[in-house]
Design a protein around this motif. Structure first.
Motif, PDB file in Angstrom:
ATOM      1  N   ALA A  69       0.830  -1.198   0.000  1.00 44.71           N
ATOM      2  CA  ALA A  69       0.000   0.000   0.000  1.00 44.71           C
ATOM      3  C   ALA A  69       0.868   1.252   0.000  1.00 44.71           C
ATOM      4  O   ALA A  69       1.924   1.305   0.619  1.00 44.71           O
ATOM      5  N   THR A  70       0.395   2.272  -0.686  1.00 43.91           N
ATOM      6  CA  THR A  70       1.029   3.592  -0.649  1.00 43.91           C
ATOM      7  C   THR A  70       0.573   4.327   0.608  1.00 43.91           C
ATOM      8  O   THR A  70      -0.317   3.869   1.335  1.00 43.91           O
ATOM      9  N   ASP A  71       1.161   5.496   0.848  1.00 39.57           N
ATOM     10  CA  ASP A  71       0.697   6.336   1.961  1.00 39.57           C
ATOM     11  C   ASP A  71      -0.765   6.697   1.785  1.00 39.57           C
ATOM     12  O   ASP A  71      -1.532   6.715   2.762  1.00 39.57           O
ATOM     13  N   LEU A  72      -1.168   6.984   0.556  1.00 41.18           N
ATOM     14  CA  LEU A  72      -2.562   7.299   0.304  1.00 41.18           C
ATOM     15  C   LEU A  72      -3.457   6.118   0.656  1.00 41.18           C
ATOM     16  O   LEU A  72      -4.476   6.277   1.336  1.00 41.18           O
ATOM     17  N   GLY A  73      -3.091   4.926   0.208  1.00 42.19           N
ATOM     18  CA  GLY A  73      -3.893   3.746   0.486  1.00 42.19           C
ATOM     19  C   GLY A  73      -4.061   3.491   1.967  1.00 42.19           C
ATOM     20  O   GLY A  73      -5.172   3.250   2.454  1.00 42.19           O
ATOM     21  N   THR A  74      -2.959   3.561   2.707  1.00 37.62           N
ATOM     22  CA  THR A  74      -3.007   3.309   4.149  1.00 37.62           C
ATOM     23  C   THR A  74      -3.820   4.366   4.882  1.00 37.62           C
ATOM     24  O   THR A  74      -4.672   4.053   5.726  1.00 37.62           O
ATOM     25  N   ASN A  75      -3.575   5.630   4.570  1.00 38.40           N
ATOM     26  CA  ASN A  75      -4.271   6.716   5.252  1.00 38.40           C
ATOM     27  C   ASN A  75      -5.767   6.712   4.980  1.00 38.40           C
ATOM     28  O   ASN A  75      -6.580   7.022   5.863  1.00 38.40           O
ATOM     29  N   LEU A  76      -6.143   6.324   3.777  1.00 40.14           N
ATOM     30  CA  LEU A  76      -7.538   6.431   3.390  1.00 40.14           C
ATOM     31  C   LEU A  76      -8.352   5.185   3.717  1.00 40.14           C
ATOM     32  O   LEU A  76      -9.509   5.284   4.144  1.00 40.14           O
ATOM     33  N   PHE A  77      -7.756   3.992   3.559  1.00 36.59           N
ATOM     34  CA  PHE A  77      -8.565   2.773   3.573  1.00 36.59           C
ATOM     35  C   PHE A  77      -8.377   1.855   4.771  1.00 36.59           C
ATOM     36  O   PHE A  77      -9.088   0.853   4.879  1.00 36.59           O
ATOM     37  N   GLU A  78      -7.452   2.163   5.666  1.00 40.38           N
ATOM     38  CA  GLU A  78      -7.430   1.400   6.907  1.00 40.38           C
ATOM     39  C   GLU A  78      -8.753   1.605   7.643  1.00 40.38           C
ATOM     40  O   GLU A  78      -9.322   2.701   7.634  1.00 40.38           O
ATOM     41  N   ASP A  79      -9.232   0.560   8.315  1.00 39.69           N
ATOM     42  CA  ASP A  79     -10.559   0.618   8.923  1.00 39.69           C
ATOM     43  C   ASP A  79     -10.733   1.780   9.902  1.00 39.69           C
ATOM     44  O   ASP A  79     -11.797   2.380   9.976  1.00 39.69           O
ATOM     45  N   GLU A  80      -9.700   2.089  10.652  1.00 40.09           N
ATOM     46  CA  GLU A  80      -9.806   3.160  11.644  1.00 40.09           C
ATOM     47  C   GLU A  80      -9.139   4.438  11.160  1.00 40.09           C
ATOM     48  O   GLU A  80      -8.823   5.321  11.961  1.00 40.09           O
ATOM     49  N   SER A  81      -8.918   4.552   9.865  1.00 37.36           N
ATOM     50  CA  SER A  81      -8.228   5.726   9.343  1.00 37.36           C
ATOM     51  C   SER A  81      -9.222   6.758   8.830  1.00 37.36           C
ATOM     52  O   SER A  81     -10.347   6.847   9.300  1.00 37.36           O
ATOM     53  N   TRP A  82      -8.833   7.508   7.798  1.00 32.14           N
ATOM     54  CA  TRP A  82      -9.579   8.703   7.421  1.00 32.14           C
ATOM     55  C   TRP A  82     -11.013   8.441   6.970  1.00 32.14           C
ATOM     56  O   TRP A  82     -11.960   8.901   7.581  1.00 32.14           O
ATOM     57  N   PRO A  84     -12.489   5.149   5.067  1.00 34.14           N
ATOM     58  CA  PRO A  84     -12.374   3.898   4.308  1.00 34.14           C
ATOM     59  C   PRO A  84     -13.546   3.612   3.377  1.00 34.14           C
ATOM     60  O   PRO A  84     -13.383   2.901   2.383  1.00 34.14           O
ATOM     61  N   TYR A  85     -14.711   4.171   3.665  1.00 33.46           N
ATOM     62  CA  TYR A  85     -15.874   3.895   2.817  1.00 33.46           C
ATOM     63  C   TYR A  85     -16.251   5.093   1.944  1.00 33.46           C
ATOM     64  O   TYR A  85     -17.337   5.137   1.376  1.00 33.46           O
ATOM     65  N   LEU A  86     -15.329   6.057   1.855  1.00 35.07           N
ATOM     66  CA  LEU A  86     -15.452   7.188   0.925  1.00 35.07           C
ATOM     67  C   LEU A  86     -16.790   7.909   1.084  1.00 35.07           C
ATOM     68  O   LEU A  86     -17.533   8.119   0.131  1.00 35.07           O
ATOM     69  N   GLU A  87     -17.066   8.323   2.308  1.00 29.78           N
ATOM     70  CA  GLU A  87     -18.314   9.024   2.597  1.00 29.78           C
ATOM     71  C   GLU A  87     -18.177  10.536   2.449  1.00 29.78           C
ATOM     72  O   GLU A  87     -19.177  11.249   2.408  1.00 29.78           O
ATOM     73  N   ASP A  88     -16.954  11.027   2.382  1.00 30.29           N
ATOM     74  CA  ASP A  88     -16.693  12.471   2.283  1.00 30.29           C
ATOM     75  C   ASP A  88     -16.309  12.808   0.847  1.00 30.29           C
ATOM     76  O   ASP A  88     -15.453  12.154   0.251  1.00 30.29           O
ATOM     77  N   ILE A  89     -16.889  13.858   0.293  1.00 31.07           N
ATOM     78  CA  ILE A  89     -16.611  14.241  -1.091  1.00 31.07           C
ATOM     79  C   ILE A  89     -15.132  14.591  -1.290  1.00 31.07           C
ATOM     80  O   ILE A  89     -14.577  14.400  -2.378  1.00 31.07           O
ATOM     81  N   ASN A  90     -14.465  15.069  -0.229  1.00 37.01           N
ATOM     82  CA  ASN A  90     -13.050  15.397  -0.373  1.00 37.01           C
ATOM     83  C   ASN A  90     -12.197  14.153  -0.606  1.00 37.01           C
ATOM     84  O   ASN A  90     -11.133  14.236  -1.223  1.00 37.01           O
ATOM     85  N   SER A  91     -12.654  13.015  -0.127  1.00 39.46           N
ATOM     86  CA  SER A  91     -11.941  11.761  -0.399  1.00 39.46           C
ATOM     87  C   SER A  91     -12.016  11.422  -1.883  1.00 39.46           C
ATOM     88  O   SER A  91     -11.055  10.923  -2.467  1.00 39.46           O
ATOM     89  N   ILE A  92     -13.155  11.701  -2.504  1.00 40.14           N
ATOM     90  CA  ILE A  92     -13.309  11.463  -3.940  1.00 40.14           C
ATOM     91  C   ILE A  92     -12.428  12.425  -4.728  1.00 40.14           C
ATOM     92  O   ILE A  92     -11.770  12.029  -5.690  1.00 40.14           O
ATOM     93  N   TRP A  93     -12.403  13.680  -4.315  1.00 43.37           N
ATOM     94  CA  TRP A  93     -11.511  14.649  -4.967  1.00 43.37           C
ATOM     95  C   TRP A  93     -10.048  14.235  -4.809  1.00 43.37           C
ATOM     96  O   TRP A  93      -9.241  14.376  -5.734  1.00 43.37           O
ATOM     97  N   LEU A  94      -9.693  13.733  -3.644  1.00 46.28           N
ATOM     98  CA  LEU A  94      -8.326  13.288  -3.390  1.00 46.28           C
ATOM     99  C   LEU A  94      -7.948  12.149  -4.335  1.00 46.28           C
ATOM    100  O   LEU A  94      -6.846  12.129  -4.906  1.00 46.28           O
ATOM    101  N   LEU A  95      -8.845  11.195  -4.520  1.00 43.96           N
ATOM    102  CA  LEU A  95      -8.584  10.089  -5.433  1.00 43.96           C
ATOM    103  C   LEU A  95      -8.495  10.575  -6.878  1.00 43.96           C
ATOM    104  O   LEU A  95      -7.645  10.117  -7.651  1.00 43.96           O
ATOM    105  N   HIS A  96      -9.361  11.504  -7.253  1.00 39.48           N
ATOM    106  CA  HIS A  96      -9.301  12.096  -8.590  1.00 39.48           C
ATOM    107  C   HIS A  96      -7.945  12.760  -8.810  1.00 39.48           C
ATOM    108  O   HIS A  96      -7.318  12.604  -9.870  1.00 39.48           O
TER     109      HIS A  96
END
Length: 284
Positions: A69-82, A84-96
């Motif tokens: 995993a990259t830093d992005l992957g770990t920070n975003l998708f760990e269960d207790e992290s930022w 993981p289920y992409l509920e915030d629109i900023n997470s979608i912008w970050l992935l874009h």
């Protein structure tokens, strides 16, 4: 950078695929395992597609023997992290942002950095001609028309809600549809929506600047607006929206100033900020 096309097996990235793929690898699985289809609960071609999108969105890196995993992957998708289920629109912008910056799926990088310069409306044929021209200009092998047509179709499906669908889940599953970056005119034309992007947080905007202009203490507004992989290019922002966000950054972050003197607009960063800590502050 060598341009790459296809690899997605003609599937656009569903909303839940990145988390599903991240967890699959974290549990010690491999996409080449005979039971990968069963564990992921999708068809064989979709397994390949999930692997492709994990790499395209900069969630994993791959070597010959390992996937991690990259830093992005770990920070975003760990269960207790930022998020993981992409509920915030900023997470979608970050992935874009990372999809374009990464460049693994070249159509996204080429479209947002080069094709849309000065233009707003794009037919499939116009995108096809543009990709062919850019590939030939870079003296790289041009993919066949079918390959590029498939990339264009998947590109559209990632950002646009389908007009008709036999599967109601597909209408809401495209990962990037919530960004509303395009309006569809007629059956084939896309119109780029340049706005102030009020839904993009100050933290994400600053993150993108720190990431793009790493170790720079002085950055002109023009670079932030128009340079390759800049926030202005990737987020399709108006100049007014960018300037307003730069002013808000100055108000919020000590050691960062934005000046407009004698026609020169510049962001000065005199204090060291870690881009991941900035983003973490938003999610906290």
């Amino acid at each position: 950078m060598k341009y790459t096309f296809s690899g997605h097996e003609t599937f656009y990235c569903r909303h839940y695929w990145l988390k599903k793929g991240y967890d699959f690898l974290k549990e010690g699985n491999n996409f080449n395992d005979p039971d990968a289809v069963t564990k992921l609960g999708v068809g064989k071609n979709m397994v390949t597609s999930i692997r492709f999108w994990l790499r395209a969105f900069d969630i994993i890196e791959e070597t010959k023997d390992n996937k991690f995993a990259t830093d992005l992957g770990t920070n975003l998708f760990e269960d207790e992290s930022w998020d993981p289920y992409l509920e915030d629109i900023n997470s979608i912008w970050l992935l874009h942002y990372h999809l374009i910056k990464k460049g693994w799926a070249s159509i996204y990088t080429l479209f947002f950095n080069k094709l849309k310069n000065g233009d707003k409306e794009f037919s499939n044929e116009k995108i096809l001609r543009g990709l062919t021209y850019l590939t030939e200009s870079a003296k790289q092998e041009t993919p066949n028309v079918k390959t590029l047509d498939n990339d264009i179709r998947v590109f559209r499906s990632n950002y646009l809600q389908p007009r008709k669908s036999v599967n109601i889940e597909d209408e809401f599953n495209g990962l990037l549809q919530e960004l509303h970056l395009f309006e569809e005119i007629g059956k084939k034309s896309l119109v780029v929506q340049n706005t102030d992007r009020e839904d993009i947080s100050i933290e994400l905007f600053l993150y993108s600047i720190l990431d793009r202009f790493e170790e720079r203490n002085s950055i002109s507004a023009e670079e932030i607006i128009t340079s390759t992989n800049s926030p202005g290019k990737i987020f399709c922002m108006t100049e007014h929206g960018i300037i307003e966000k730069l002013k808000m950054i100055e108000e919020k972050y000590q050691g960062i100033t934005f000046s407009e003197n004698a026609g020169v607009r510049e962001l000065q960063i005199s204090k060291e900020y870690d881009k991941w800590n900035v983003l973490s502050g938003y999610y906290e």
